[in-house]
Scaffold this motif. Structure first.
Motif, PDB file in Angstrom:
ATOM      1  N   ARG A   1       0.705  -1.518  -0.041  1.00 46.79           N
ATOM      2  CA  ARG A   1       0.250  -0.493  -0.118  1.00 46.79           C
ATOM      3  C   ARG A   1       0.691   1.085  -0.105  1.00 46.79           C
ATOM      4  O   ARG A   1       1.968   1.646   0.996  1.00 46.79           O
ATOM      5  N   ASN A   2       0.212   2.268  -1.065  1.00 46.66           N
ATOM      6  CA  ASN A   2       1.534   3.594  -1.050  1.00 46.66           C
ATOM      7  C   ASN A   2       3.400   3.416  -1.118  1.00 46.66           C
ATOM      8  O   ASN A   2       3.400   3.668   0.070  1.00 46.66           O
ATOM      9  N   CYS A   3       3.238   1.690  -1.230  1.00 44.39           N
ATOM     10  CA  CYS A   3       5.255   1.538  -1.454  1.00 44.39           C
ATOM     11  C   CYS A   3       5.284   2.401  -2.757  1.00 44.39           C
ATOM     12  O   CYS A   3       5.519   2.188  -3.625  1.00 44.39           O
ATOM     13  N   LYS A   4       6.607   2.936  -1.713  1.00 40.95           N
ATOM     14  CA  LYS A   4       7.336   3.836  -2.424  1.00 40.95           C
ATOM     15  C   LYS A   4       8.240   2.986  -3.489  1.00 40.95           C
ATOM     16  O   LYS A   4       9.444   2.456  -3.417  1.00 40.95           O
ATOM     17  N   ILE A   5       7.882   2.371  -4.271  1.00 44.40           N
ATOM     18  CA  ILE A   5       8.370   1.021  -5.000  1.00 44.40           C
ATOM     19  C   ILE A   5       9.196   1.853  -6.408  1.00 44.40           C
ATOM     20  O   ILE A   5       9.141   2.728  -7.019  1.00 44.40           O
ATOM     21  N   VAL A   6      10.112   1.551  -6.894  1.00 42.42           N
ATOM     22  CA  VAL A   6      11.405   2.013  -7.609  1.00 42.42           C
ATOM     23  C   VAL A   6      11.124   0.851  -8.419  1.00 42.42           C
ATOM     24  O   VAL A   6      11.598  -0.174  -8.268  1.00 42.42           O
ATOM     25  N   THR A   7      11.126   1.855  -9.827  1.00 40.31           N
ATOM     26  CA  THR A   7      10.437   0.195 -10.937  1.00 40.31           C
ATOM     27  C   THR A   7      12.120   0.945 -12.367  1.00 40.31           C
ATOM     28  O   THR A   7      11.480   2.392 -12.271  1.00 40.31           O
ATOM     29  N   GLU A   8      13.358   0.315 -12.009  1.00 37.38           N
ATOM     30  CA  GLU A   8      14.234  -0.007 -13.089  1.00 37.38           C
ATOM     31  C   GLU A   8      14.033  -0.504 -13.918  1.00 37.38           C
ATOM     32  O   GLU A   8      14.013  -2.298 -13.892  1.00 37.38           O
ATOM     33  N   VAL A   9      14.502  -0.051 -15.751  1.00 38.43           N
ATOM     34  CA  VAL A   9      13.867  -1.052 -16.597  1.00 38.43           C
ATOM     35  C   VAL A   9      15.407  -0.895 -17.382  1.00 38.43           C
ATOM     36  O   VAL A   9      15.602   0.316 -18.069  1.00 38.43           O
ATOM     37  N   VAL A  10      15.921  -1.631 -17.698  1.00 38.89           N
ATOM     38  CA  VAL A  10      16.901  -2.014 -18.757  1.00 38.89           C
ATOM     39  C   VAL A  10      16.573  -2.329 -20.509  1.00 38.89           C
ATOM     40  O   VAL A  10      15.917  -3.110 -19.828  1.00 38.89           O
ATOM     41  N   GLN A  11      16.227  -1.727 -21.037  1.00 37.58           N
ATOM     42  CA  GLN A  11      15.458  -2.312 -21.914  1.00 37.58           C
ATOM     43  C   GLN A  11      16.899  -2.005 -23.025  1.00 37.58           C
ATOM     44  O   GLN A  11      17.934  -0.662 -23.900  1.00 37.58           O
ATOM     45  N   ASN A  12      17.042  -3.046 -24.451  1.00 35.25           N
ATOM     46  CA  ASN A  12      17.528  -3.525 -25.545  1.00 35.25           C
ATOM     47  C   ASN A  12      17.398  -4.006 -26.629  1.00 35.25           C
ATOM     48  O   ASN A  12      16.642  -5.049 -26.997  1.00 35.25           O
ATOM     49  N   GLY A  13      16.231  -3.479 -26.968  1.00 38.02           N
ATOM     50  CA  GLY A  13      15.351  -3.125 -28.370  1.00 38.02           C
ATOM     51  C   GLY A  13      14.718  -4.426 -27.706  1.00 38.02           C
ATOM     52  O   GLY A  13      13.859  -3.725 -27.258  1.00 38.02           O
ATOM     53  N   ASN A  14      14.458  -5.435 -28.139  1.00 38.41           N
ATOM     54  CA  ASN A  14      13.450  -5.778 -27.454  1.00 38.41           C
ATOM     55  C   ASN A  14      13.311  -6.887 -26.481  1.00 38.41           C
ATOM     56  O   ASN A  14      12.523  -7.782 -25.670  1.00 38.41           O
ATOM     57  N   ASP A  15      14.502  -6.530 -25.663  1.00 37.85           N
ATOM     58  CA  ASP A  15      15.399  -7.005 -24.684  1.00 37.85           C
ATOM     59  C   ASP A  15      14.793  -6.833 -23.524  1.00 37.85           C
ATOM     60  O   ASP A  15      15.718  -5.589 -23.330  1.00 37.85           O
ATOM     61  N   PHE A  16      13.807  -6.479 -22.078  1.00 41.08           N
ATOM     62  CA  PHE A  16      13.949  -5.949 -21.218  1.00 41.08           C
ATOM     63  C   PHE A  16      14.773  -6.776 -19.433  1.00 41.08           C
ATOM     64  O   PHE A  16      14.519  -7.926 -19.679  1.00 41.08           O
ATOM     65  N   THR A  17      14.776  -6.193 -19.452  1.00 41.93           N
ATOM     66  CA  THR A  17      14.958  -6.772 -17.966  1.00 41.93           C
ATOM     67  C   THR A  17      14.344  -5.523 -16.773  1.00 41.93           C
ATOM     68  O   THR A  17      14.923  -4.362 -17.092  1.00 41.93           O
ATOM     69  N   TRP A  18      13.558  -5.733 -16.335  1.00 43.11           N
ATOM     70  CA  TRP A  18      12.317  -4.953 -15.313  1.00 43.11           C
ATOM     71  C   TRP A  18      12.207  -5.105 -13.678  1.00 43.11           C
ATOM     72  O   TRP A  18      12.419  -6.590 -13.490  1.00 43.11           O
ATOM     73  N   THR A  19      12.934  -4.379 -13.131  1.00 44.50           N
ATOM     74  CA  THR A  19      13.583  -4.690 -11.609  1.00 44.50           C
ATOM     75  C   THR A  19      12.626  -3.951 -11.136  1.00 44.50           C
ATOM     76  O   THR A  19      12.526  -2.507 -10.710  1.00 44.50           O
ATOM     77  N   GLN A  20      11.793  -4.218  -9.700  1.00 41.80           N
ATOM     78  CA  GLN A  20      11.715  -3.769  -9.200  1.00 41.80           C
ATOM     79  C   GLN A  20      12.005  -3.003  -7.574  1.00 41.80           C
ATOM     80  O   GLN A  20      12.073  -4.932  -7.478  1.00 41.80           O
ATOM     81  N   HIS A  21      12.456  -2.047  -6.930  1.00 40.49           N
ATOM     82  CA  HIS A  21      12.785  -2.389  -5.623  1.00 40.49           C
ATOM     83  C   HIS A  21      12.253  -2.002  -4.925  1.00 40.49           C
ATOM     84  O   HIS A  21      11.455  -0.417  -4.828  1.00 40.49           O
ATOM     85  N   PHE A  22      11.840  -2.862  -3.941  1.00 40.31           N
ATOM     86  CA  PHE A  22      10.807  -2.225  -2.506  1.00 40.31           C
ATOM     87  C   PHE A  22      11.727  -1.777  -1.496  1.00 40.31           C
ATOM     88  O   PHE A  22      12.469  -1.618  -0.827  1.00 40.31           O
ATOM     89  N   PRO A  23      11.038  -0.879  -0.717  1.00 38.53           N
ATOM     90  CA  PRO A  23      11.875  -0.304   0.896  1.00 38.53           C
ATOM     91  C   PRO A  23      11.341  -1.899   1.170  1.00 38.53           C
ATOM     92  O   PRO A  23      11.508  -2.702   2.008  1.00 38.53           O
ATOM     93  N   GLY A  24      13.242  -1.168   1.853  1.00 38.75           N
ATOM     94  CA  GLY A  24      13.357  -2.804   2.929  1.00 38.75           C
ATOM     95  C   GLY A  24      14.693  -3.475   1.942  1.00 38.75           C
ATOM     96  O   GLY A  24      14.595  -4.231   2.744  1.00 38.75           O
ATOM     97  N   GLY A  25      14.606  -3.293   0.847  1.00 37.24           N
ATOM     98  CA  GLY A  25      15.588  -4.173  -0.094  1.00 37.24           C
ATOM     99  C   GLY A  25      15.178  -5.361  -0.708  1.00 37.24           C
ATOM    100  O   GLY A  25      15.711  -5.962  -1.731  1.00 37.24           O
ATOM    101  N   ARG A  26      13.953  -5.536  -0.131  1.00 36.82           N
ATOM    102  CA  ARG A  26      13.632  -6.425  -1.243  1.00 36.82           C
ATOM    103  C   ARG A  26      13.598  -6.200  -2.791  1.00 36.82           C
ATOM    104  O   ARG A  26      13.174  -5.607  -3.376  1.00 36.82           O
ATOM    105  N   THR A  27      13.877  -7.039  -3.960  1.00 30.84           N
ATOM    106  CA  THR A  27      13.969  -6.391  -4.846  1.00 30.84           C
ATOM    107  C   THR A  27      12.758  -7.602  -5.629  1.00 30.84           C
ATOM    108  O   THR A  27      12.888  -9.311  -5.248  1.00 30.84           O
TER     109      THR A  27
END
Length: 132
Positions: free
Chosen positions: A37-63
């Motif tokens: 709830r109202n979590c300050k998730i930081v979403t990091e997207v690395v994109q190389n053409g059609n290849d994606f790495t989609w990472t969500q960083h949750f408060p407290g260190g969980r990804t």
């Protein structure tokens, strides 16, 4: 196709709509409901053409990281931690994935990352602002 490189960047949660109705609909456990709830998730997207790495960083260190190629089946994980296989598609500049119990789309709109999850008519929208 238009907007193929538009996703790369780092985005911080800004606002969401319909969170409670959606997590009830998908049966998220109550401890996870509060965590998200109202979590300050930081979403990091690395994109190389059609290849994606989609990472969500949750408060407290969980990804959570999902790596996928548009149009190919990939091993994915939901934000509730369930593992499944999905094929992410590109439709009108949006990434579209069918999760086990909801449909998820992501797009860049007005410089923000807009994610919409739909389950049995309940629509959950999350907006994140670009920070890097």
């Amino acid at each position: 196709p238009k907007g193929t490189m538009a996703f790369a960047g780092k985005y911080e949660f800004e606002a969401d709509e319909n969170y409670d109705a959606f997590v009830q609909k998908i049966g998220l456990p109550s401890d996870k409901v509060e965590m998200g709830r109202n979590c300050k998730i930081v979403t990091e997207v690395v994109q190389n053409g059609n290849d994606f790495t989609w990472t969500q960083h949750f408060p407290g260190g969980r990804t959570t990281t999902n790596t996928f190629t548009v149009g190919k089946e990939a091993d994915m994980e939901t934000f509730g931690g369930k593992k499944f296989q999905a094929t992410v598609k590109m439709e009108d500049g949006k990434l579209v994935a069918e999760f086990p119990n909801y449909r998820h789309t992501a797009e860049i709109s007005g410089g923000k990352l807009v994610e919409i999850s739909t389950s049995s008519g309940v629509v959950y929208k999350r907006t994140s602002k670009k920070i890097a």
